[in-house]
Design an enzyme around this catalytic site. Sequence first.
Site, PDB file in Angstrom:
ATOM      1  N   ARG A 121     -47.008  -2.263 -48.278  1.00  0.00           N
ATOM      2  CA  ARG A 121     -47.470  -3.658 -48.247  1.00  0.00           C
ATOM      3  C   ARG A 121     -47.209  -4.299 -49.598  1.00  0.00           C
ATOM      4  O   ARG A 121     -48.102  -4.529 -50.386  1.00  0.00           O
ATOM      5  CB  ARG A 121     -48.930  -3.677 -47.870  1.00  0.00           C
ATOM      6  CG  ARG A 121     -49.070  -3.074 -46.495  1.00  0.00           C
ATOM      7  CD  ARG A 121     -50.279  -3.503 -45.835  1.00  0.00           C
ATOM      8  NE  ARG A 121     -49.949  -4.039 -44.532  1.00  0.00           N
ATOM      9  CZ  ARG A 121     -50.846  -4.329 -43.617  1.00  0.00           C
ATOM     10  NH1 ARG A 121     -52.103  -4.188 -43.871  1.00  0.00           N
ATOM     11  NH2 ARG A 121     -50.482  -4.796 -42.462  1.00  0.00           N
ATOM     12  N   GLN A 126     -42.769  -7.970 -46.845  1.00  0.00           N
ATOM     13  CA  GLN A 126     -43.605  -8.710 -45.883  1.00  0.00           C
ATOM     14  C   GLN A 126     -42.855  -9.056 -44.605  1.00  0.00           C
ATOM     15  O   GLN A 126     -43.404  -8.968 -43.518  1.00  0.00           O
ATOM     16  CB  GLN A 126     -44.145  -9.987 -46.523  1.00  0.00           C
ATOM     17  CG  GLN A 126     -45.538  -9.763 -47.095  1.00  0.00           C
ATOM     18  CD  GLN A 126     -46.086 -10.978 -47.817  1.00  0.00           C
ATOM     19  OE1 GLN A 126     -45.407 -11.988 -47.954  1.00  0.00           O
ATOM     20  NE2 GLN A 126     -47.309 -10.864 -48.281  1.00  0.00           N
ATOM     21  N   SER A 132     -48.151  -6.321 -39.497  1.00  0.00           N
ATOM     22  CA  SER A 132     -48.577  -7.717 -39.627  1.00  0.00           C
ATOM     23  C   SER A 132     -48.097  -8.554 -38.461  1.00  0.00           C
ATOM     24  O   SER A 132     -48.867  -9.322 -37.880  1.00  0.00           O
ATOM     25  CB  SER A 132     -48.024  -8.343 -40.912  1.00  0.00           C
ATOM     26  OG  SER A 132     -48.643  -7.787 -42.016  1.00  0.00           O
ATOM     27  N   TYR A 229     -55.849  -2.261 -47.823  1.00  0.00           N
ATOM     28  CA  TYR A 229     -56.623  -1.702 -46.713  1.00  0.00           C
ATOM     29  C   TYR A 229     -58.065  -1.403 -47.117  1.00  0.00           C
ATOM     30  O   TYR A 229     -58.359  -1.193 -48.288  1.00  0.00           O
ATOM     31  CB  TYR A 229     -55.988  -0.390 -46.243  1.00  0.00           C
ATOM     32  CG  TYR A 229     -54.693  -0.574 -45.511  1.00  0.00           C
ATOM     33  CD1 TYR A 229     -54.655  -1.247 -44.306  1.00  0.00           C
ATOM     34  CD2 TYR A 229     -53.517  -0.061 -46.038  1.00  0.00           C
ATOM     35  CE1 TYR A 229     -53.467  -1.404 -43.618  1.00  0.00           C
ATOM     36  CE2 TYR A 229     -52.311  -0.206 -45.360  1.00  0.00           C
ATOM     37  CZ  TYR A 229     -52.297  -0.878 -44.154  1.00  0.00           C
ATOM     38  OH  TYR A 229     -51.125  -1.029 -43.477  1.00  0.00           O
TER      39      TYR A 229
HETATM   40  P1  NAD Z   1     -56.491  -3.461 -40.896  1.00  0.00           P
HETATM   41  O1  NAD Z   1     -55.827  -3.690 -39.581  1.00  0.00           O
HETATM   42  O2  NAD Z   1     -56.290  -2.154 -41.582  1.00  0.00           O
HETATM   43  O3  NAD Z   1     -58.065  -3.695 -40.748  1.00  0.00           O
HETATM   44  C1  NAD Z   1     -58.579  -4.909 -40.230  1.00  0.00           C
HETATM   45  C2  NAD Z   1     -59.716  -5.402 -41.107  1.00  0.00           C
HETATM   46  O4  NAD Z   1     -60.872  -4.610 -40.875  1.00  0.00           O
HETATM   47  C3  NAD Z   1     -59.461  -5.339 -42.598  1.00  0.00           C
HETATM   48  O5  NAD Z   1     -59.605  -6.627 -43.139  1.00  0.00           O
HETATM   49  C4  NAD Z   1     -60.536  -4.382 -43.111  1.00  0.00           C
HETATM   50  O6  NAD Z   1     -60.988  -4.708 -44.397  1.00  0.00           O
HETATM   51  C5  NAD Z   1     -61.606  -4.572 -42.065  1.00  0.00           C
HETATM   52  N1  NAD Z   1     -62.643  -3.519 -42.018  1.00  0.00           N
HETATM   53  C6  NAD Z   1     -62.512  -2.167 -42.177  1.00  0.00           C
HETATM   54  N2  NAD Z   1     -63.720  -1.568 -42.059  1.00  0.00           N
HETATM   55  C7  NAD Z   1     -64.633  -2.560 -41.792  1.00  0.00           C
HETATM   56  C8  NAD Z   1     -66.026  -2.589 -41.564  1.00  0.00           C
HETATM   57  N3  NAD Z   1     -66.766  -1.466 -41.593  1.00  0.00           N
HETATM   58  N4  NAD Z   1     -66.625  -3.780 -41.345  1.00  0.00           N
HETATM   59  C9  NAD Z   1     -65.920  -4.926 -41.335  1.00  0.00           C
HETATM   60  N5  NAD Z   1     -64.588  -4.968 -41.533  1.00  0.00           N
HETATM   61  C10 NAD Z   1     -63.943  -3.807 -41.771  1.00  0.00           C
HETATM   62  O7  NAD Z   1     -56.096  -4.651 -41.893  1.00  0.00           O
HETATM   63  P2  NAD Z   1     -54.741  -5.484 -41.952  1.00  0.00           P
HETATM   64  O8  NAD Z   1     -54.730  -6.535 -40.953  1.00  0.00           O
HETATM   65  O9  NAD Z   1     -53.642  -4.521 -41.943  1.00  0.00           O
HETATM   66  O10 NAD Z   1     -54.841  -6.214 -43.367  1.00  0.00           O
HETATM   67  C11 NAD Z   1     -55.382  -5.624 -44.525  1.00  0.00           C
HETATM   68  C12 NAD Z   1     -54.958  -6.416 -45.757  1.00  0.00           C
HETATM   69  O11 NAD Z   1     -53.594  -6.180 -46.093  1.00  0.00           O
HETATM   70  C13 NAD Z   1     -55.103  -7.909 -45.644  1.00  0.00           C
HETATM   71  O12 NAD Z   1     -55.683  -8.400 -46.808  1.00  0.00           O
HETATM   72  C14 NAD Z   1     -53.704  -8.390 -45.536  1.00  0.00           C
HETATM   73  O13 NAD Z   1     -53.551  -9.726 -46.005  1.00  0.00           O
HETATM   74  C15 NAD Z   1     -52.976  -7.406 -46.402  1.00  0.00           C
HETATM   75  N6  NAD Z   1     -51.557  -7.356 -46.052  1.00  0.00           N
HETATM   76  C16 NAD Z   1     -50.608  -7.395 -47.048  1.00  0.00           C
HETATM   77  C17 NAD Z   1     -49.238  -7.347 -46.703  1.00  0.00           C
HETATM   78  C18 NAD Z   1     -48.169  -7.410 -47.743  1.00  0.00           C
HETATM   79  O14 NAD Z   1     -48.417  -7.782 -48.868  1.00  0.00           O
HETATM   80  N7  NAD Z   1     -46.929  -7.031 -47.405  1.00  0.00           N
HETATM   81  C19 NAD Z   1     -48.875  -7.214 -45.384  1.00  0.00           C
HETATM   82  C20 NAD Z   1     -49.868  -7.151 -44.416  1.00  0.00           C
HETATM   83  C21 NAD Z   1     -51.205  -7.220 -44.772  1.00  0.00           C
END
Ligand code: NAD
Length: 373
Positions: A121, A126, A132, A229
């Site tokens: 990530r 991206q 994503s 994450y």
């Molecule tokens: P994910 O699918 O791993 O998890 C979904 C969400 O659940 C996350 O926000 C996590 O914090 C939350 N979560 C975990 N345990 C929890 C709990 N007990 N209670 C409430 N919420 C809980 O997450 P994702 O969609 O893959 O995204 C994670 C992060 O990565 C985001 O900030 C996203 O913007 C970032 N991201 C960055 C890139 C990049 O830079 N290339 C790409 C994709 C995502």
Amino acid sequence: MRIAILKERAAGETRVAATPETVRKFIALGATLSVEAGAGVSASISDSAFAEAGAAMAAQGQAAQGADIVLGVQGPDPAMLAGAKPGALLAAILDPFAQRERVDAYASAGIEALAMEFMPRITRAQSMDVLSSQSNLSGYKAVIAAADTYGRAFPMMMTAAGTITAARLFVMGVGVAGLQAIATARRLGAQVSATDVRSATKEQIESLGAKPVFVEKVAGIEGEGAGGYATEMSEEYQKAQAELVSSHIAKQDIVITTALIPGRPAPRLVSDAQIASMKPGSVIFDLAVAQGGNVEGSVADQLIERHGVKIMGYSNTPAHLPADASALYARNLYNFLSAFWDKEQGGPVLDEEIGNAVRLTQGGRIVNERLLG
Ligand code: NAD
């Protein structure tokens, strides 16, 4: 460079790893494309649309013959790769932890397997990030499916026959899917609130016009953890979160849960007692149902009714939007391979940072740190 597109064979999988658009783009790079007959049908892409874009159509089971690169959505049965060139690349969502035997079989077959979900990530990756692109659509679909199941309307309506109040919708887990769920529910006119363990999401929730609901007395995760994450939370945090959720959830009409922790079962966020506190007719969509579920009693692909509350969730949510999910997934694959396209080699040459992250097998062996770990 010969690129093969396989027809997906996993139950319920409707997506395809290429579209006529990406076929044209790969041909422009100098590749030849072979698409298995019927590969796009469930994503509304006909064989003739692929052929018009310049792909050669292959009979069922024959697409991988002579391929240098094989593209899939889910990891194919190793038998489907028979006839691919030695050392051929396979790029797909390979589910390496659950499908370890299959990964071992790719290694024995001399395939260089690339797990697209292991894409780091980082900013430059991206546009290659399949988690994503697919989560975004899943967040949208969860809200649409919940709205369809809900026996009331989402927006406030003032009619001659009286006023309908706006639905209250609560999103638990504000990653990519959660953010899209918030945005979609807002567009439909619901009153939206959301929670996460990462405090960085608070501002994102507010910027979408939703209300953040956060545990204040125990610290969550500040900023973004490794790769953005979440990690597993302390018992103290989990207790505080359960108390907060209990008082909030009883007032909600719709709950969308999306919480995931990489490499671990999904955290349990909603208990049966909390479900019992909700109003009859409320709907819970558990987007984590395939990873163990955030909601007690949720079962993939079934509508469960508990205490008058409907609980639902799909084992493969992006497969419910096959045309868009395929279009974005196919672009992720094109963006990935084209970013590393070496004109002299006539094919992709991966760098260390991304190559080592996604590569599972090479030279007959498992080479990925996360699998060797
Ligand atoms: P994910 O699918 O791993 O998890 C979904 C969400 O659940 C996350 O926000 C996590 O914090 C939350 N979560 C975990 N345990 C929890 C709990 N007990 N209670 C409430 N919420 C809980 O997450 P994702 O969609 O893959 O995204 C994670 C992060 O990565 C985001 O900030 C996203 O913007 C970032 N991201 C960055 C890139 C990049 O830079 N290339 C790409 C994709 C995502």
